[in-house]
Design a protein around this motif. Structure first.
Motif, PDB file in Angstrom:
ATOM      1  N   ALA A 157       5.173  -5.729 -15.885  1.00 45.40           N
ATOM      2  CA  ALA A 157       5.873  -4.510 -16.289  1.00 45.40           C
ATOM      3  C   ALA A 157       6.106  -3.643 -15.059  1.00 45.40           C
ATOM      4  O   ALA A 157       5.211  -3.500 -14.218  1.00 45.40           O
ATOM      5  N   ILE A 158       7.311  -3.106 -14.937  1.00 42.44           N
ATOM      6  CA  ILE A 158       7.614  -2.123 -13.903  1.00 42.44           C
ATOM      7  C   ILE A 158       7.394  -0.747 -14.516  1.00 42.44           C
ATOM      8  O   ILE A 158       7.964  -0.428 -15.565  1.00 42.44           O
ATOM      9  N   GLN A 159       6.581   0.056 -13.871  1.00 39.32           N
ATOM     10  CA  GLN A 159       6.254   1.376 -14.396  1.00 39.32           C
ATOM     11  C   GLN A 159       6.499   2.434 -13.325  1.00 39.32           C
ATOM     12  O   GLN A 159       6.421   2.151 -12.127  1.00 39.32           O
ATOM     13  N   VAL A 160       6.803   3.661 -13.774  1.00 35.99           N
ATOM     14  CA  VAL A 160       7.058   4.750 -12.843  1.00 35.99           C
ATOM     15  C   VAL A 160       6.041   5.861 -13.069  1.00 35.99           C
ATOM     16  O   VAL A 160       5.665   6.157 -14.211  1.00 35.99           O
ATOM     17  N   LEU A 161       5.574   6.460 -11.975  1.00 44.04           N
ATOM     18  CA  LEU A 161       4.621   7.563 -12.053  1.00 44.04           C
ATOM     19  C   LEU A 161       5.284   8.779 -12.700  1.00 44.04           C
ATOM     20  O   LEU A 161       6.385   9.171 -12.322  1.00 44.04           O
ATOM     21  N   GLU A 162       4.597   9.358 -13.663  1.00 46.50           N
ATOM     22  CA  GLU A 162       5.117  10.553 -14.310  1.00 46.50           C
ATOM     23  C   GLU A 162       4.948  11.760 -13.387  1.00 46.50           C
ATOM     24  O   GLU A 162       3.947  11.880 -12.687  1.00 46.50           O
ATOM     25  N   ILE A 204      -4.844   5.489  -9.157  1.00 47.58           N
ATOM     26  CA  ILE A 204      -3.872   4.942 -10.114  1.00 47.58           C
ATOM     27  C   ILE A 204      -4.382   5.079 -11.541  1.00 47.58           C
ATOM     28  O   ILE A 204      -3.644   5.451 -12.455  1.00 47.58           O
ATOM     29  N   GLN A 205      -5.672   4.820 -11.751  1.00 49.20           N
ATOM     30  CA  GLN A 205      -6.219   4.901 -13.102  1.00 49.20           C
ATOM     31  C   GLN A 205      -6.247   6.335 -13.623  1.00 49.20           C
ATOM     32  O   GLN A 205      -6.260   6.557 -14.833  1.00 49.20           O
ATOM     33  N   ALA A 206      -6.229   7.303 -12.700  1.00 48.96           N
ATOM     34  CA  ALA A 206      -6.275   8.712 -13.113  1.00 48.96           C
ATOM     35  C   ALA A 206      -4.886   9.292 -13.383  1.00 48.96           C
ATOM     36  O   ALA A 206      -4.773  10.454 -13.777  1.00 48.96           O
ATOM     37  N   HIS A 207      -3.825   8.504 -13.176  1.00 45.93           N
ATOM     38  CA  HIS A 207      -2.461   8.996 -13.352  1.00 45.93           C
ATOM     39  C   HIS A 207      -1.741   8.222 -14.450  1.00 45.93           C
ATOM     40  O   HIS A 207      -2.098   7.088 -14.774  1.00 45.93           O
ATOM     41  N   ASN A 208      -0.713   8.864 -14.983  1.00 46.64           N
ATOM     42  CA  ASN A 208       0.055   8.273 -16.080  1.00 46.64           C
ATOM     43  C   ASN A 208       1.336   7.637 -15.559  1.00 46.64           C
ATOM     44  O   ASN A 208       2.040   8.213 -14.717  1.00 46.64           O
ATOM     45  N   PHE A 209       1.634   6.463 -16.089  1.00 42.63           N
ATOM     46  CA  PHE A 209       2.835   5.719 -15.718  1.00 42.63           C
ATOM     47  C   PHE A 209       3.615   5.355 -16.975  1.00 42.63           C
ATOM     48  O   PHE A 209       3.023   5.063 -18.015  1.00 42.63           O
ATOM     49  N   THR A 210       4.931   5.342 -16.866  1.00 39.81           N
ATOM     50  CA  THR A 210       5.809   4.980 -17.977  1.00 39.81           C
ATOM     51  C   THR A 210       6.521   3.669 -17.661  1.00 39.81           C
ATOM     52  O   THR A 210       7.073   3.512 -16.560  1.00 39.81           O
ATOM     53  N   ILE A 256       8.003   1.033  -4.373  1.00 40.20           N
ATOM     54  CA  ILE A 256       7.412   0.184  -5.400  1.00 40.20           C
ATOM     55  C   ILE A 256       6.285  -0.614  -4.777  1.00 40.20           C
ATOM     56  O   ILE A 256       6.404  -1.108  -3.643  1.00 40.20           O
ATOM     57  N   MET A 257       5.158  -0.711  -5.488  1.00 41.61           N
ATOM     58  CA  MET A 257       3.952  -1.361  -4.989  1.00 41.61           C
ATOM     59  C   MET A 257       3.221  -2.016  -6.164  1.00 41.61           C
ATOM     60  O   MET A 257       3.554  -1.757  -7.330  1.00 41.61           O
ATOM     61  N   PRO A 258       2.222  -2.855  -5.918  1.00 44.44           N
ATOM     62  CA  PRO A 258       1.423  -3.409  -7.023  1.00 44.44           C
ATOM     63  C   PRO A 258       0.595  -2.318  -7.699  1.00 44.44           C
ATOM     64  O   PRO A 258       0.213  -1.332  -7.070  1.00 44.44           O
ATOM     65  N   LYS A 259       0.308  -2.525  -8.965  1.00 42.93           N
ATOM     66  CA  LYS A 259      -0.551  -1.592  -9.695  1.00 42.93           C
ATOM     67  C   LYS A 259      -1.988  -2.086  -9.610  1.00 42.93           C
ATOM     68  O   LYS A 259      -2.425  -2.932 -10.387  1.00 42.93           O
ATOM     69  N   TYR A 260      -2.724  -1.536  -8.646  1.00 40.80           N
ATOM     70  CA  TYR A 260      -4.127  -1.902  -8.461  1.00 40.80           C
ATOM     71  C   TYR A 260      -5.012  -1.087  -9.407  1.00 40.80           C
ATOM     72  O   TYR A 260      -4.554  -0.125 -10.041  1.00 40.80           O
ATOM     73  N   ALA A 261      -6.278  -1.429  -9.434  1.00 42.00           N
ATOM     74  CA  ALA A 261      -7.236  -0.701 -10.273  1.00 42.00           C
ATOM     75  C   ALA A 261      -7.950   0.368  -9.447  1.00 42.00           C
ATOM     76  O   ALA A 261      -9.153   0.569  -9.584  1.00 42.00           O
ATOM     77  N   THR A 262      -7.213   1.079  -8.602  1.00 40.81           N
ATOM     78  CA  THR A 262      -7.831   2.144  -7.801  1.00 40.81           C
ATOM     79  C   THR A 262      -8.090   3.365  -8.679  1.00 40.81           C
ATOM     80  O   THR A 262      -7.450   3.557  -9.721  1.00 40.81           O
ATOM     81  N   ASP A 263      -9.012   4.193  -8.230  1.00 38.58           N
ATOM     82  CA  ASP A 263      -9.334   5.406  -8.988  1.00 38.58           C
ATOM     83  C   ASP A 263      -8.093   6.287  -9.151  1.00 38.58           C
ATOM     84  O   ASP A 263      -7.869   6.863 -10.221  1.00 38.58           O
ATOM     85  N   GLU A 281       0.836  -1.200   0.000  1.00 37.63           N
ATOM     86  CA  GLU A 281       0.000   0.000   0.000  1.00 37.63           C
ATOM     87  C   GLU A 281       0.869   1.248   0.000  1.00 37.63           C
ATOM     88  O   GLU A 281       2.008   1.219   0.489  1.00 37.63           O
ATOM     89  N   CYS A 282       0.324   2.336  -0.512  1.00 39.69           N
ATOM     90  CA  CYS A 282       0.988   3.637  -0.455  1.00 39.69           C
ATOM     91  C   CYS A 282      -0.064   4.707  -0.720  1.00 39.69           C
ATOM     92  O   CYS A 282      -0.680   4.727  -1.786  1.00 39.69           O
ATOM     93  N   PHE A 283      -0.279   5.583   0.248  1.00 39.69           N
ATOM     94  CA  PHE A 283      -1.251   6.662   0.086  1.00 39.69           C
ATOM     95  C   PHE A 283      -0.668   7.742  -0.811  1.00 39.69           C
ATOM     96  O   PHE A 283       0.499   8.103  -0.682  1.00 39.69           O
ATOM     97  N   PRO A 284      -1.456   8.299  -1.730  1.00 37.29           N
ATOM     98  CA  PRO A 284      -2.889   8.083  -1.974  1.00 37.29           C
ATOM     99  C   PRO A 284      -3.193   7.052  -3.064  1.00 37.29           C
ATOM    100  O   PRO A 284      -4.341   6.902  -3.467  1.00 37.29           O
ATOM    101  N   ALA A 285      -2.178   6.348  -3.540  1.00 39.99           N
ATOM    102  CA  ALA A 285      -2.385   5.408  -4.655  1.00 39.99           C
ATOM    103  C   ALA A 285      -3.297   4.254  -4.261  1.00 39.99           C
ATOM    104  O   ALA A 285      -4.180   3.861  -5.031  1.00 39.99           O
ATOM    105  N   ALA A 286      -3.093   3.702  -3.076  1.00 39.87           N
ATOM    106  CA  ALA A 286      -3.927   2.596  -2.602  1.00 39.87           C
ATOM    107  C   ALA A 286      -3.817   2.544  -1.088  1.00 39.87           C
ATOM    108  O   ALA A 286      -2.707   2.478  -0.548  1.00 39.87           O
ATOM    109  N   LYS A 287      -4.960   2.579  -0.409  1.00 35.22           N
ATOM    110  CA  LYS A 287      -4.949   2.608   1.047  1.00 35.22           C
ATOM    111  C   LYS A 287      -6.026   1.710   1.624  1.00 35.22           C
ATOM    112  O   LYS A 287      -7.175   1.754   1.214  1.00 35.22           O
TER     113      LYS A 287
END
Length: 480
Positions: free
Chosen positions: A72-77, A49-55, A40-47, A9-15
């Motif tokens: 895939a390992i992705q980083v928040l833009e 995460i879905q509202a942000h761009n990752f590379t 680094i954390m799992p990529k969940y389908a939270t609102d 978990e990591c706020f605000p991405a997933a809590k």
């Protein structure tokens, strides 16, 4: 110094709980003190995460037993987090409606080990591929606790043996326990070391982490001591690993939790304007639930689970109603269906004095902290607890049980320098007496205001805790 935090978990991405708040704040404060920290954390389908761009920065395949899983390992833009945030994208495992629990059934996902093992293997494969490896890997709770074992015992990761590991325990009630035969899903390792995975004839992720991590920390000093006496079956292990264990109290992000700037609030206030600010927020909060702002308002925010002791509250509240006490009670949280039913009934029975919102609602939580007079936290056990710190930041006086981090952060008003209400026994009677003492204080407006000023002046920011973590990191790296 380069620190990689690995967390579910990591706020605000997933809590789900306090773990997210810690992992979402500590790295930011570490970076401000000259440490390069990332998460680094799992990529969940939270609102969020879905509202942000990752590379995408790395792709690979995780071998879980005989199954091969692409990731895939992705980083928040951008840098809105204050630290680099990486996610592991495994859609089949993490693009689900719940983080740990299926919200439609209320049960944990049947493939929990496969989910989080694939996440951990993907993280280690990525680290292995990096030319610049982290100086230290910091794991959080059982979802990442197999990493210290794999880094030291799995042949594939021999190159990572010299990278120190820290395991922080936010809640030792959950171990990540599975049938021991599941150990065959891990990358190949010396079978003579299989005992490092075992506790009570089960594969126990948390136990493996405790045995293999270079350093163990918990989120308060008192909780560290309590684990040697009560840790859901790991007491002997905590006792035997005492020499590499320490407690560091959590802090709070004073930028997110700031009544002067809180984006959720319509009425901002400071220590100097606390009287009018609290009154305005209380009026708005009580209007929302059709309560009388002239009455003292006692609130509870938290998961409605065994740990948090919320099952005490219906009987405590009803005792005050039975004697005709003019007081408002507010509950925000979700969890035990039986408690949901009890609170639903109380919503109907005590209109104008009680309201329970049975949900997770970050915005409402901020309004409750700002608009309440008291916050009751009757936990059976509490590794650290953040709610009492949030409350005091907003001038809301805590009523807590004397356990774990609550004991380390709240001093009873009857003691020298005290500023809260503390009770010892986990019982309706003890909780009732503590709330009653708080309500008696409410009748003395000047004393109440002085106490509000006192608690708002306390400093629970991450700055001090981050310094302790840096000191600990340096000691661990010295061992290397």
């Amino acid at each position: 110094m380069d620190i990689l935090h690995i967390s579910a978990e990591c706020f605000p991405a997933a809590k789900v709980g306090g773990l997210a708040d810690v992992v979402g704040a500590l790295p930011k404060y570490l970076n401000r003190q000259g440490v390069h920290a990332s998460v680094i954390m799992p990529k969940y389908a939270t609102d969020w995460i879905q509202a942000h761009n990752f590379t995408t920065v790395f792709e690979g395949e995780a071998n879980i037993g005989r199954e091969t899983i692409g990731y895939a390992i992705q980083v928040l833009e951008g840098n809105e987090m204050g630290f680099p945030l990486f996610v592991v994208n495994i859609p089949d495992f993490f693009e689900r409606p719940g983080i740990y629990v299926d919200p439609f059934t209320g049960s944990g996902y049947w493939d929990e080990l496969e989910r989080f093992l694939s996440f951990q293997v993907a993280v280690l494969d990525w680290i292995l591929s990096k030319e610049d490896k982290p100086d230290l890997v910091h794991c959080h709770d059982h979802h990442t606790a197999l990493i210290p074992f794999m880094m030291t015992e799995c042949f594939k990761y021999d190159e990572l043996k010299a990278v120190p590991t820290v395991l922080t325990i936010h809640n030792a009630n959950y171990h990540g326990t599975y049938d021991f035969t599941k150990g065959q899903l891990l990358p190949d390792f010396n079978l003579q070391k299989a005992g490092l995975l075992e506790w009570n004839e089960k594969l126990n992720s948390l136990a493996a982490g405790l045995k293999c991590a270079w350093q163990i920390t918990t989120v308060s000093e008192t909780y560290m001591k309590e684990l040697a006496e009560n840790s859901n079956g790991l007491e002997l292990l905590f006792q035997s690993e005492k020499q590499k264990s320490m407690g560091i109290i959590n802090g709070i992000d004073i930028e997110v939790w700031n009544p002067e700037t809180d984006s959720y609030l319509d009425h901002h206030y400071s220590i100097q304007t606390r009287t009018d600010g609290k009154a305005a927020n209380k009026k708005e909060l009580c209007a929302r639930f059709e309560l009388n702002p002239a009455y003292p308002t006692v609130s509870f925010i938290g998961r409605l689970v065994h740990q948090k002791g919320a099952d005490l509250l219906p009987d405590v509240f009803k005792q005050f109603f039975a004697v005709g006490k003019e007081v408002n009670f507010i509950v925000l949280g979700s969890g035990d269906p039986a408690l949901h039913e009890r609170f639903h009934q109380m919503n109907e029975e005590y209109v104008g004095f009680f309201d329970a919102t049975l949900d997770y609602n970050e915005e409402l939580a901020h309004h409750i902290y700002a608009g309440s007079d008291f916050m009751v936290i009757p936990s059976r056990f509490e590794p650290c607890g953040l709610n009492q710190m949030y409350s005091m930041r907003y001038g809301t006086i805590p009523i807590v049980r004397n356990v774990g981090g609550l004991k380390d952060t709240v001093v009873d008003i009857n003691e020298e320098g005290g500023y809260g209400f503390v009770f010892e026994e986990f019982s309706v009677e003890a909780a009732f007496e503590a709330v009653e003492r708080a309500l008696n204080l409410y009748e003395n407006g000047k004393r109440m205001d002085r106490l509000r000023k006192r608690i708002m002046e306390l400093n629970f920011s991450w700055n001090a805790s981050a310094k302790q973590y840096i000191s600990m990191y340096n000691e661990v790296l010295d061992k290397k």
